[in-house]
Design a protein around this motif. Structure first.
Motif, mmCIF file in Angstrom:
data_model
loop_
_atom_site.group_PDB
_atom_site.id
_atom_site.type_symbol
_atom_site.label_atom_id
_atom_site.label_comp_id
_atom_site.label_asym_id
_atom_site.label_seq_id
_atom_site.Cartn_x
_atom_site.Cartn_y
_atom_site.Cartn_z
ATOM 1 N N ARG A 121 -52.756 40.650 25.115
ATOM 2 C CA ARG A 121 -51.707 41.669 25.116
ATOM 3 C C ARG A 121 -52.336 43.055 25.246
ATOM 4 N N SER A 122 -53.385 43.290 24.478
ATOM 5 C CA SER A 122 -54.049 44.598 24.568
ATOM 6 C C SER A 122 -54.580 44.810 25.978
ATOM 7 N N GLU A 123 -55.157 43.753 26.555
ATOM 8 C CA GLU A 123 -55.698 43.880 27.913
ATOM 9 C C GLU A 123 -54.598 44.161 28.928
ATOM 10 N N GLU A 124 -53.486 43.438 28.797
ATOM 11 C CA GLU A 124 -52.384 43.623 29.749
ATOM 12 C C GLU A 124 -51.796 45.032 29.656
ATOM 13 N N LEU A 125 -51.660 45.525 28.427
ATOM 14 C CA LEU A 125 -51.120 46.872 28.234
ATOM 15 C C LEU A 125 -52.045 47.904 28.871
ATOM 16 N N ALA A 126 -53.344 47.733 28.640
ATOM 17 C CA ALA A 126 -54.312 48.691 29.182
ATOM 18 C C ALA A 126 -54.305 48.663 30.705
ATOM 19 N N ARG A 127 -54.214 47.440 31.261
ATOM 20 C CA ARG A 127 -54.229 47.320 32.718
ATOM 21 C C ARG A 127 -52.989 47.962 33.335
ATOM 22 N N ALA A 128 -51.824 47.715 32.757
ATOM 23 C CA ALA A 128 -50.580 48.279 33.278
ATOM 24 C C ALA A 128 -50.617 49.803 33.191
ATOM 25 N N GLN A 129 -51.146 50.296 32.079
ATOM 26 C CA GLN A 129 -51.223 51.743 31.888
ATOM 27 C C GLN A 129 -52.108 52.363 32.972
ATOM 28 N N SER A 130 -53.282 51.764 33.215
ATOM 29 C CA SER A 130 -54.218 52.390 34.144
ATOM 30 C C SER A 130 -53.842 52.132 35.597
ATOM 31 N N ALA A 131 -53.233 50.981 35.895
ATOM 32 C CA ALA A 131 -52.948 50.672 37.300
ATOM 33 C C ALA A 131 -51.589 51.185 37.753
ATOM 34 N N ILE A 132 -50.635 51.289 36.840
ATOM 35 C CA ILE A 132 -49.281 51.632 37.276
ATOM 36 C C ILE A 132 -48.806 52.978 36.751
ATOM 37 N N ILE A 133 -49.000 53.221 35.474
ATOM 38 C CA ILE A 133 -48.460 54.448 34.892
ATOM 39 C C ILE A 133 -49.341 55.675 35.185
ATOM 40 N N ASP A 134 -50.639 55.525 34.897
ATOM 41 C CA ASP A 134 -51.525 56.688 35.025
ATOM 42 C C ASP A 134 -51.537 57.346 36.416
ATOM 43 N N PRO A 135 -51.609 56.538 37.508
ATOM 44 C CA PRO A 135 -51.608 57.179 38.831
ATOM 45 C C PRO A 135 -50.379 58.061 39.050
ATOM 46 N N VAL A 136 -49.227 57.604 38.558
ATOM 47 C CA VAL A 136 -47.995 58.373 38.741
ATOM 48 C C VAL A 136 -48.061 59.649 37.920
ATOM 49 N N LEU A 137 -48.523 59.514 36.677
ATOM 50 C CA LEU A 137 -48.581 60.690 35.813
ATOM 51 C C LEU A 137 -49.485 61.755 36.419
ATOM 52 N N SER A 138 -50.631 61.314 37.000
ATOM 53 C CA SER A 138 -51.526 62.332 37.559
ATOM 54 C C SER A 138 -50.946 62.924 38.844
ATOM 55 N N ARG A 139 -50.209 62.076 39.604
ATOM 56 C CA ARG A 139 -49.593 62.574 40.843
ATOM 57 C C ARG A 139 -48.510 63.606 40.522
ATOM 58 N N LEU A 140 -47.770 63.364 39.437
ATOM 59 C CA LEU A 140 -46.652 64.238 39.110
ATOM 60 C C LEU A 140 -47.038 65.330 38.125
ATOM 61 N N GLY A 141 -48.346 65.428 37.859
ATOM 62 C CA GLY A 141 -48.818 66.404 36.873
ATOM 63 C C GLY A 141 -48.356 67.818 37.179
ATOM 64 N N ASP A 142 -48.265 68.157 38.489
ATOM 65 C CA ASP A 142 -47.889 69.533 38.838
ATOM 66 C C ASP A 142 -46.512 69.599 39.489
ATOM 67 N N ALA A 143 -45.667 68.598 39.204
ATOM 68 C CA ALA A 143 -44.339 68.570 39.826
ATOM 69 C C ALA A 143 -43.371 69.508 39.112
ATOM 70 N N GLY A 144 -43.811 70.056 38.002
ATOM 71 C CA GLY A 144 -42.952 70.985 37.277
ATOM 72 C C GLY A 144 -41.923 70.296 36.407
ATOM 73 N N VAL A 145 -42.104 69.018 36.202
ATOM 74 C CA VAL A 145 -41.174 68.270 35.354
ATOM 75 C C VAL A 145 -41.991 67.491 34.332
ATOM 76 N N MET A 146 -41.495 67.401 33.095
ATOM 77 C CA MET A 146 -42.229 66.621 32.112
ATOM 78 C C MET A 146 -42.005 65.131 32.357
ATOM 79 N N VAL A 147 -43.101 64.402 32.595
ATOM 80 C CA VAL A 147 -42.995 62.962 32.828
ATOM 81 C C VAL A 147 -43.842 62.226 31.788
ATOM 82 N N GLU A 148 -43.208 61.288 31.105
ATOM 83 C CA GLU A 148 -43.948 60.441 30.164
ATOM 84 C C GLU A 148 -43.920 59.007 30.670
ATOM 85 N N GLY A 149 -44.863 58.213 30.209
ATOM 86 C CA GLY A 149 -44.885 56.811 30.628
ATOM 87 C C GLY A 149 -44.956 55.877 29.434
#
Lengths: 515, 144
Positions: free
Chosen positions: B59-87
């Protein structure tokens, strides 16, 4: 030149094939003989009767323990039955823990280790020897056993080891060492080592050889006689692929099909009971009459009682300690909740499924009665009741179900094989836990155990039922001897946990997450 | 009241369209976006003893993988979109988790992408959009 070689080779193969059955039969006999001789003393000790009676002390030991736990915890199996079901449904599970092992999963896995041949073949052995009355004692033992299971599984979760990498290891070995140390009691380590040794033997016996043996019996029943070692080798290869080769697909398919088979088995039994609805009253009459009078049964009432208690304990494993290993991986802040959940296990296993098997055997008239007196007729050795076609063990159950639906013997054969297989996988895990407790964790030590485990599959399939069932029972009951000693010393801890939890539940401190 | 939009996100193209739609809305209304990735999970599934033992670790591994492969790329892409985005990464039944997340976060809207499944599969197993339409506590927008 090559042609000559080829035909010579062909001739040689033909000769070898022709000689194989004779050799195989004698191989089976040899295995049987060596096995019976080398385990006899152990079996005799475990099943030795109280002096002057025919009552094995071990059966008394289990029943007294289950009764003590039932009284000590104030009939916990009846008081918290409803709460146990709500726990399994997940009403009290924190949604933020989703993805962890749920109560349902721990229960289902533990069940697939216990629901197996004990429910199908073991019950047939019990009513074949002890008559319908054995069913009554089996149900009683199942109900009492719920309290034993509750005690051991609570302790299993409370004293499990949680490692840095996130995996867990639990079971009697751990509550014996840690629990005894916590209470300042000596000899915890000694008990743990003793338990681990018996657990390994139990894994080879009831968790392995008995399963292989009865799977083979079922196969020959359906497709005709052939040497047992062939089944043994095939089974051993599949088990080897799963537990050594890490072939998860087979194991996970089995885990998914087994519950389905279990439901189907109960459904088929219910249909047969409905078809004979007029005889249900009579069947219960036979069960009650047999329980207290033991009329016409080998060993009389005591015979029925011993058989019922023995097969219940062998089937639901309450007090044996194996379930404490299976249940210990659950995610919960309250170890006691897993205890509540685990008490459903003997109920489902024994009170529901075993009773179904017994009723179907009785109702379909597999046990031959004297038409004049209504007493059951014994076979020549006066040890078992005569059955239609002389069936015993799994063949008796198969005949009972097939008398209603001819095709059911094929479904049952598949069910038996799958149950046997899932029980083997579970027990290979229990045995491995005990093994690594003794010899330390490590790839090589684990491999040694797994290879020996596979060898016993072959022996189990080749040996005949008598010695195998005796040794299987003896090994599993030996685990209970050690485990129950530990449970007596540790039960105040469980009592404390239970009282604290139930008072918080009443005061509303423990709440449902779901409505 | 500031808008808060829950986006059901699985990294697919349609999920990205749903995300863009939600980000536009949030930007226009001065709101924020909660990105939820759901790992399909049933507490009523059947596992082997070894799987039970390793579940917490997996479970810990799956959570970490999903965070780094799916959530993190979006958060960094939208970092300067001017909107607060959480994952967030969660386990469970997709529609149920999205509905519960919207409720817990006090969101006003759920946005998901259209999967485009039709016919047999969705008849048999139901679709996320279909289940959400019945269970959601707030309005649901499906972006084609």
């Amino acid at each position: 030149m090559t042609r000559i070689f080829k035909s010579a080779a062909l001739a040689a193969t033909g000769l070898a094939l022709g000689a194989a059955p004779a050799m195989a039969q004698s191989l089976d006999e040899k295995v049987n003989e060596v096995f019976a001789n080398s385990t006899g003393w152990f079996v005799n000790f475990i099943f030795s009767p109280f002096p002057g009676t025919s009552f094995p002390w071990i059966v008394m030991w289990l029943v007294i323990a289950a009764t003590v736990f039932t009284l000590y915890f104030g009939f916990v199996q009846f008081r918290t039955f409803g709460h146990a079901i709500r726990l399994v449904r997940g009403d009290y599970s924190d949604p933020n823990d989703a993805g962890e092992v749920s109560h349902f999963q721990a229960l289902a896995t533990a069940l697939s280790g216990t629901v197996g041949l004990g429910n199908i073949a073991g019950v047939a052995v019990a009513v074949g020897i002890g008559g319908p009355g054995a069913t009554f004692w089996m149900i009683l033992a199942g109900l009492l056993g719920m309290a034993s299971k509750f005690t051991e599984c609570t302790l299993g979760v409370k004293y499990r080891n949680e490692y840095d990498d996130g995996t867990v290891s639990g079971g009697p070995m751990y509550y014996m060492t840690k629990g005894f140390a916590e209470r300042g009691l000596p000899a915890g380590k000694f008990l743990a080592v003793l338990f681990a040794i018996f657990c390994i033997l139990g894994a080879f016996g009831g968790g392995n050889m008995f399963q292989a043996n009865q799977a083979h019996a079922q196969l020959t029943n359906v497709i005709g006689d052939y040497p047992g070692w062939i089944t043994g080798v095939i089974f051993a290869i599949i088990v080897f692929l799963v537990i050594v080769g890490g072939l998860k697909s087979i194991a996970s398919v089995t885990e998914k099909v087994v519950p389905f088979m279990g439901v189907m088995y109960v459904a088929a039994a219910l249909v047969i009971l409905l078809m004979n609805v007029d005889k249900i009253g009579w069947a219960f009459g036979q069960i009650f009459a047999g329980a207290f009078t033991g009329a016409g049964v080998a060993g009389g009432m005591v015979g029925a009682l011993i058989q019922g208690f023995k097969r219940a304990a062998f089937s639901n494993e309450a007090g044996v300690g194996s379930a404490a290993i299976a249940h210990s991986a659950v995610k919960t802040k309250e170890p006691i909740t897993e205890g509540f959940v685990s008490l459903l296990e003997p109920f489902i296993d024994t009170v529901v499924i075993c009773t179904m098997t017994a009723l179907v055997i009785i109702i379909t008239g597999q046990l031959i009665q004297d038409p004049a007196t209504g007493l059951y007729l014994l076979d020549e050795g006066a040890t078992t009741i005569q059955t239609v076609d002389g069936n015993k063990g799994v063949a008796l159950t198969s005949a009972a179900f097939s008398s209603a639906f001819g095709w059911f013997q094929y479904v049952l054969a598949l069910a038996v094989i799958l149950f046997a297989f899932s029980t083997m996988i579970s027990w290979s895990y229990y045995g491995l836990k005990a093994w690594t407790y003794l010899f330390g964790e490590g790839k090589t030590t684990e491999l040694v155990f797994k290879v020996i485990f596979c060898l016993f599959v072959v022996i189990g399939a080749a040996a005949s039922l008598g010695p195998v069932i005796d040794f299987s029972d003896a090994a599993i009951f030996a685990m209970a001897v050690v485990n129950i000693v530990a449970l007596y010393f540790l039960m105040p801890i469980v009592r404390g946990e239970m009282d604290s939890y139930l008072s918080r539940l009443r005061s509303g401190q423990i709440r449902k997450f779901k409505n | 009241m500031p808008q808060k939009i829950v986006v059901g996100f699985d990294g697919s193209e349609s999920a990205n369209r749903a995300l863009d739609f939600a980000v536009d809305r949030a930007k226009a209304q001065g709101g924020s976006v909660l990105l939820v990735h759901v790992l399909e999970w049933s507490p009523y599934s059947f596992l082997t003893p070894t799987e039970l033992e390793e579940r917490h670790k997996r479970r810990s591994e799956e959570l970490a993988r999903a965070q780094s492969a799916i959530i993190d790329p979006v958060l960094s892409r939208l970092g300067d979109a001017g909107v607060m985005v959480e994952g967030a990464v969660k386990y469970g039944h997709i529609a149920e988790v999205l509905a519960a997340s919207a409720k817990d976060a006090g969101a006003n809207q759920i946005v998901i992408g259209r999967t485009g499944h039709s016919g047999m599969a969705s008849r048999l197993f139901g679709s996320v959009a279909g289940s959400l339409a019945q269970a959601a506590p707030v309005p649901v927008t499906i972006v084609p």
